[in-house]
Motif scaffolding. Structure first.
Motif, short mmCIF file in Angstrom:
data_model
loop_
_atom_site.label_atom_id
_atom_site.label_comp_id
_atom_site.label_asym_id
_atom_site.label_seq_id
_atom_site.Cartn_x
_atom_site.Cartn_y
_atom_site.Cartn_z
N ARG A 45 0.84 -1.28 -0.12
CA ARG A 45 -0.07 0.08 0.03
C ARG A 45 0.78 1.31 0.09
O ARG A 45 0.82 2.03 0.93
N THR A 96 -6.22 8.66 3.71
CA THR A 96 -6.19 7.47 3.63
C THR A 96 -4.73 7.02 3.90
O THR A 96 -3.84 7.40 3.05
N PHE A 113 -5.53 4.26 11.99
CA PHE A 113 -5.03 3.98 10.66
C PHE A 113 -4.55 2.53 10.82
O PHE A 113 -3.67 2.26 9.69
N ASP A 149 -11.03 13.29 3.31
CA ASP A 149 -10.67 11.80 3.57
C ASP A 149 -9.19 11.51 3.41
O ASP A 149 -8.54 11.39 2.46
N THR A 209 -9.26 4.71 5.62
CA THR A 209 -9.86 6.14 5.51
C THR A 209 -10.45 6.54 6.61
O THR A 209 -11.28 5.75 7.15
N TRP A 251 -0.62 7.02 -0.17
CA TRP A 251 -1.62 7.69 1.02
C TRP A 251 -2.28 8.71 0.13
O TRP A 251 -1.51 9.54 -0.76
#
Length: 183
Positions: free
Chosen positions: A88, A112, A152, A110, A117, A91
């Motif tokens: 991932r 993430t 998160f 938002d 998120t 961001w």
């Protein structure tokens, strides 16, 4: 009622200049000091509408471009213990509203991180606009917030022999953004 733009800011689309912008963070380490670092800014667009309410922000950060001044720590932050940067790496922040509040502008959106998120409110200061020596019209913005990293799913930690934990939960994020008006 529409909120007017700051006097020096003109309508249009601005591209975030990653070379002149910084996304930095700090977090308490062992309860006695702070670790500071930066995360790379990949891209960003600030769209300034006729008023604040019709404006928007979208920014992408690169979790694999972390720098804390310690390569071993940077590799640990990129690992599955923290950011899962290989799986991932991106961001994002995408605004959902822009409003004014006293001396600051509030950009709600938002955020993430690590695939999770959450809605956050960024208090943003408009630092002004200027034309650089190359004829580019620039606008500057700053923001600072504190998030809880556990929100998160950033939960890795280690207990200290003397009590307490190695990595604090609160993370201060500071943004210093220079954006160039696009023609």
């Amino acid at each position: 009622m529409a909120t007017p733009l700051p006097p020096a800011l003109t309508t249009g689309t601005y591209a975030v200049d990653a070379g002149h912008s910084t996304a930095s963070f700090s977090v308490r380490h062992a309860g006695i000091s702070k670790v500071r670092g930066t995360v790379g800014i990949s891209a960003g667009t600030i769209t300034v509408g006729e008023d604040l309410e019709s404006s928007s922000v979208a920014v992408t950060l690169d979790a694999s471009a972390v720098s804390t001044g310690d390569e071993n720590r940077d590799q640990h932050l990129k690992s599955a213990d923290f950011w899962h940067a290989e799986e991932r790496p991106t961001w994002t922040f995408t605004s959902t509203s822009v409003t004014a509040d006293d001396d600051a502008y509030i950009v709600t959106g938002d955020l993430t991180i690590n695939g999770v998120t959450r809605s956050v409110d960024l208090p943003v200061a408009f630092e002004g606009a200027a034309t650089d020596p190359f004829g580019n019209k620039r606008a500057g913005f700053e923001s600072e917030i504190v998030i809880n990293r556990k929100d998160f799913d950033l939960t890795w930690n280690a207990a200290l022999e003397t009590g307490g934990i190695l990595v604090g939960e609160k993370v201060k994020i500071a943004l210093d953004v220079s954006a160039i008006e696009q023609n």
